[in-house]
Scaffold this motif. Structure first.
Motif, PDB file in Angstrom:
ATOM      1  N   ARG A   2       0.831  -1.191   0.000  1.00  0.00           N
ATOM      2  CA  ARG A   2       0.000   0.000   0.000  1.00  0.00           C
ATOM      3  C   ARG A   2       0.872   1.250   0.000  1.00  0.00           C
ATOM      4  NH1 ARG A   2      -3.374   0.377   4.864  1.00  0.00           N
ATOM      5  NH2 ARG A   2      -1.497  -0.412   5.876  1.00  0.00           N
ATOM      6  N   ALA A   3       0.385   2.268  -0.690  1.00  0.00           N
ATOM      7  CA  ALA A   3       1.116   3.528  -0.743  1.00  0.00           C
ATOM      8  C   ALA A   3       0.142   4.658  -1.043  1.00  0.00           C
ATOM      9  CB  ALA A   3       2.206   3.485  -1.812  1.00  0.00           C
ATOM     10  N   VAL A  14      -4.827   6.083  -0.559  1.00  0.00           N
ATOM     11  CA  VAL A  14      -3.931   4.984  -0.213  1.00  0.00           C
ATOM     12  C   VAL A  14      -4.406   3.752  -0.978  1.00  0.00           C
ATOM     13  CG1 VAL A  14      -3.027   3.538   1.643  1.00  0.00           C
ATOM     14  CG2 VAL A  14      -3.435   5.978   2.038  1.00  0.00           C
ATOM     15  N   LYS A  19       5.097  -3.631  -5.294  1.00  0.00           N
ATOM     16  CA  LYS A  19       6.203  -3.474  -4.363  1.00  0.00           C
ATOM     17  C   LYS A  19       7.502  -3.368  -5.145  1.00  0.00           C
ATOM     18  CE  LYS A  19       8.677  -5.934  -0.672  1.00  0.00           C
ATOM     19  NZ  LYS A  19       8.747  -7.170   0.145  1.00  0.00           N
ATOM     20  N   ARG A  56       2.893   8.187  -7.024  1.00  0.00           N
ATOM     21  CA  ARG A  56       3.141   7.940  -5.610  1.00  0.00           C
ATOM     22  C   ARG A  56       3.889   9.116  -4.996  1.00  0.00           C
ATOM     23  NH1 ARG A  56       5.359   1.822  -6.188  1.00  0.00           N
ATOM     24  NH2 ARG A  56       4.695   1.841  -8.363  1.00  0.00           N
ATOM     25  N   SER A 110       9.712   8.637  -5.474  1.00  0.00           N
ATOM     26  CA  SER A 110       8.410   8.341  -6.063  1.00  0.00           C
ATOM     27  C   SER A 110       8.551   7.380  -7.239  1.00  0.00           C
ATOM     28  CB  SER A 110       7.723   9.640  -6.498  1.00  0.00           C
ATOM     29  OG  SER A 110       8.526  10.348  -7.411  1.00  0.00           O
ATOM     30  N   GLY A 114       8.869   3.463  -5.228  1.00  0.00           N
ATOM     31  CA  GLY A 114       7.915   3.090  -4.202  1.00  0.00           C
ATOM     32  C   GLY A 114       7.066   4.205  -3.643  1.00  0.00           C
ATOM     33  N   GLN A 117       5.714   7.623   1.203  1.00  0.00           N
ATOM     34  CA  GLN A 117       4.501   7.498   2.007  1.00  0.00           C
ATOM     35  C   GLN A 117       3.838   6.169   1.634  1.00  0.00           C
ATOM     36  OE1 GLN A 117       2.410  11.155   1.224  1.00  0.00           O
ATOM     37  NE2 GLN A 117       3.977  12.387   2.223  1.00  0.00           N
ATOM     38  N   GLY A 118       4.581   5.100   1.862  1.00  0.00           N
ATOM     39  CA  GLY A 118       4.124   3.765   1.518  1.00  0.00           C
ATOM     40  C   GLY A 118       4.879   2.740   2.336  1.00  0.00           C
ATOM     41  N   GLU A 119       4.641   1.475   2.058  1.00  0.00           N
ATOM     42  CA  GLU A 119       5.187   0.412   2.900  1.00  0.00           C
ATOM     43  C   GLU A 119       6.633   0.041   2.573  1.00  0.00           C
ATOM     44  OE1 GLU A 119       1.357  -2.122   4.334  1.00  0.00           O
ATOM     45  OE2 GLU A 119       1.990  -2.465   2.268  1.00  0.00           O
ATOM     46  N   LEU A 323      -0.857   4.793   8.013  1.00  0.00           N
ATOM     47  CA  LEU A 323      -0.779   4.940   6.556  1.00  0.00           C
ATOM     48  C   LEU A 323      -2.139   5.289   5.964  1.00  0.00           C
ATOM     49  CD1 LEU A 323       0.935   4.845   4.034  1.00  0.00           C
ATOM     50  CD2 LEU A 323       0.588   2.361   3.938  1.00  0.00           C
TER      51      LEU A 323
END
Length: 347
Positions: A2-3, A14, A19, A56, A110, A114, A117-119, A323
């Motif tokens: 998730r991002a 989100v 990944k 992202r 970005s 990834g 502000q993501g996993e 998140l």
């Protein structure tokens, strides 16, 4: 994974996204545990700057190394790390000069890397970019909260102070009471400034500035602010930190600079479409220095001070979300209900 994904002004979602994976021997994959929403993110959120949609977002990652390429030497899986807001190789002409933001092979977080502000993020040039933290602090949430601003706002505020020439015994003025301005106050104190005047428009933030080292605060606007600052500084300061980027803040900065002084500017320029009037700089022999902060150049020294307890920029975080709460975090900062939003990521 998730991002957070930008779709349009005011529209952050989100979502499930691919990944990132290792693509080069110099890469590392980092599982993000903490990140933040930045004031500079508000420019595209408000529609005041262009951004590809969907894309992202996020540029302040902290987390745990999950995998490394064969050529990575400085970190290994399991290490707790943080990273500046840009990727840098650490070896080119500009990185060697301490100007990592001009790296000839630089990159952002970005896109396929990834989005911070993501996993997960992929860190190209892991050896040149990632900053490893000592193992004993890996699970100390208070310390981690104090280190996270080193990814951007603390390093940026420090760049303003360094660019303005702040040194022991200095009198300086910090224009702006956002997270960067507050960190600029902390940086000026760290460098030994004797008098620090913080200028802004929000009483609660100016109270934070005092707690972080300001000796005086000014909440007036326009000419009233300039007059008050000049009175406090006996005609102006030799060192001025411009931490906003607006035309009005730059005008204030040069007006409160003493002849022969220096304005260190780090605010992302906006509202300067008509150009910057250099006459006051010219007429007063005021120098203008700064720009986008090479945060990686300052990271190790600032980290050492955080770990020994002499620097704590964590008060800039006035709201914490998970998140899924990132869109709420953007709205809170846009509405000035938060100075800076901490994102605790549960990957």
């Amino acid at each position: 994974m998730r991002a957070a994904v930008y779709h349009a002004p005011g529209d952050i979602r989100v979502e499930e996204v691919p990944k990132p994976e290792l693509e080069s021997p110099t890469d590392a994959i980092v599982r993000v545990t903490h990140t933040a929403v930045c004031g500079s993110d508000l420019w595209f959120y408000r529609g005041q700057s262009d951004r590809e949609s969907p894309s992202r977002v996020g540029h302040e990652p902290m987390g745990v190394v999950e995998a490394v390429g064969d050529a990575v030497r400085s970190v290994e899986p399991g290490d707790r790390v943080f990273a500046p807001f840009v990727v840098s190789c650490g070896q080119c002409e500009f990185c060697r000069k301490g100007l990592h933001t001009s790296c000839v092979d630089g990159d952002s977080w970005s896109g396929e890397n990834g989005g911070a502000q993501g996993e997960y993020v992929r860190a190209p040039h892991a050896d040149g970019t990632l900053v490893r933290m000592p193992d004993r602090y890996a699970d100390d949430e208070d310390v981690l909260r104090s280190i996270l601003p080193l990814t951007d706002v603390m390093g940026t505020g420090h760049h303003a102070a360094v660019s303005a020439g702040v040194e022991a015994g200095s009198t300086c003025v910090v224009v702006g009471d956002g997270a960067v301005g507050l960190c600029g106050v902390a940086a000026a104190r760290r460098l030994g400034a004797e008098r620090i005047v913080a200028a802004g428009h929000h009483e609660d933030r100016l109270e934070m500035a005092e707690a972080m080292g300001a000796t005086d605060t000014v909440s007036a606007r326009g000419e009233d602010a300039i007059e008050e600052i000049r009175d406090l500084t006996n005609g102006g300061a030799n060192h001025v930190l411009e931490c906003v980027g607006a035309a009005s803040s730059m005008e204030t900065a040069v007006e409160v600079a003493r002849p022969g002084g220096t304005v260190g500017y780090v605010g992302v320029p906006h509202g300067l479409d008509g150009g910057l009037d250099l006459y006051d700089f010219f007429g007063k022999n005021v120098s203008l220095a700064g720009g986008v902060a090479p945060v990686r150049a300052y990271a190790d020294d600032l980290l050492a001070d955080v770990l020994q307890g002499t620097l704590d920029p964590s008060p800039v975080f006035t709201k914490t979300v998970d998140l899924d709460g990132v869109p709420e975090g953007y709205a809170a900062m846009d509405e000035r209900e938060a100075v800076k939003v901490l994102v605790e990521v549960d990957a």
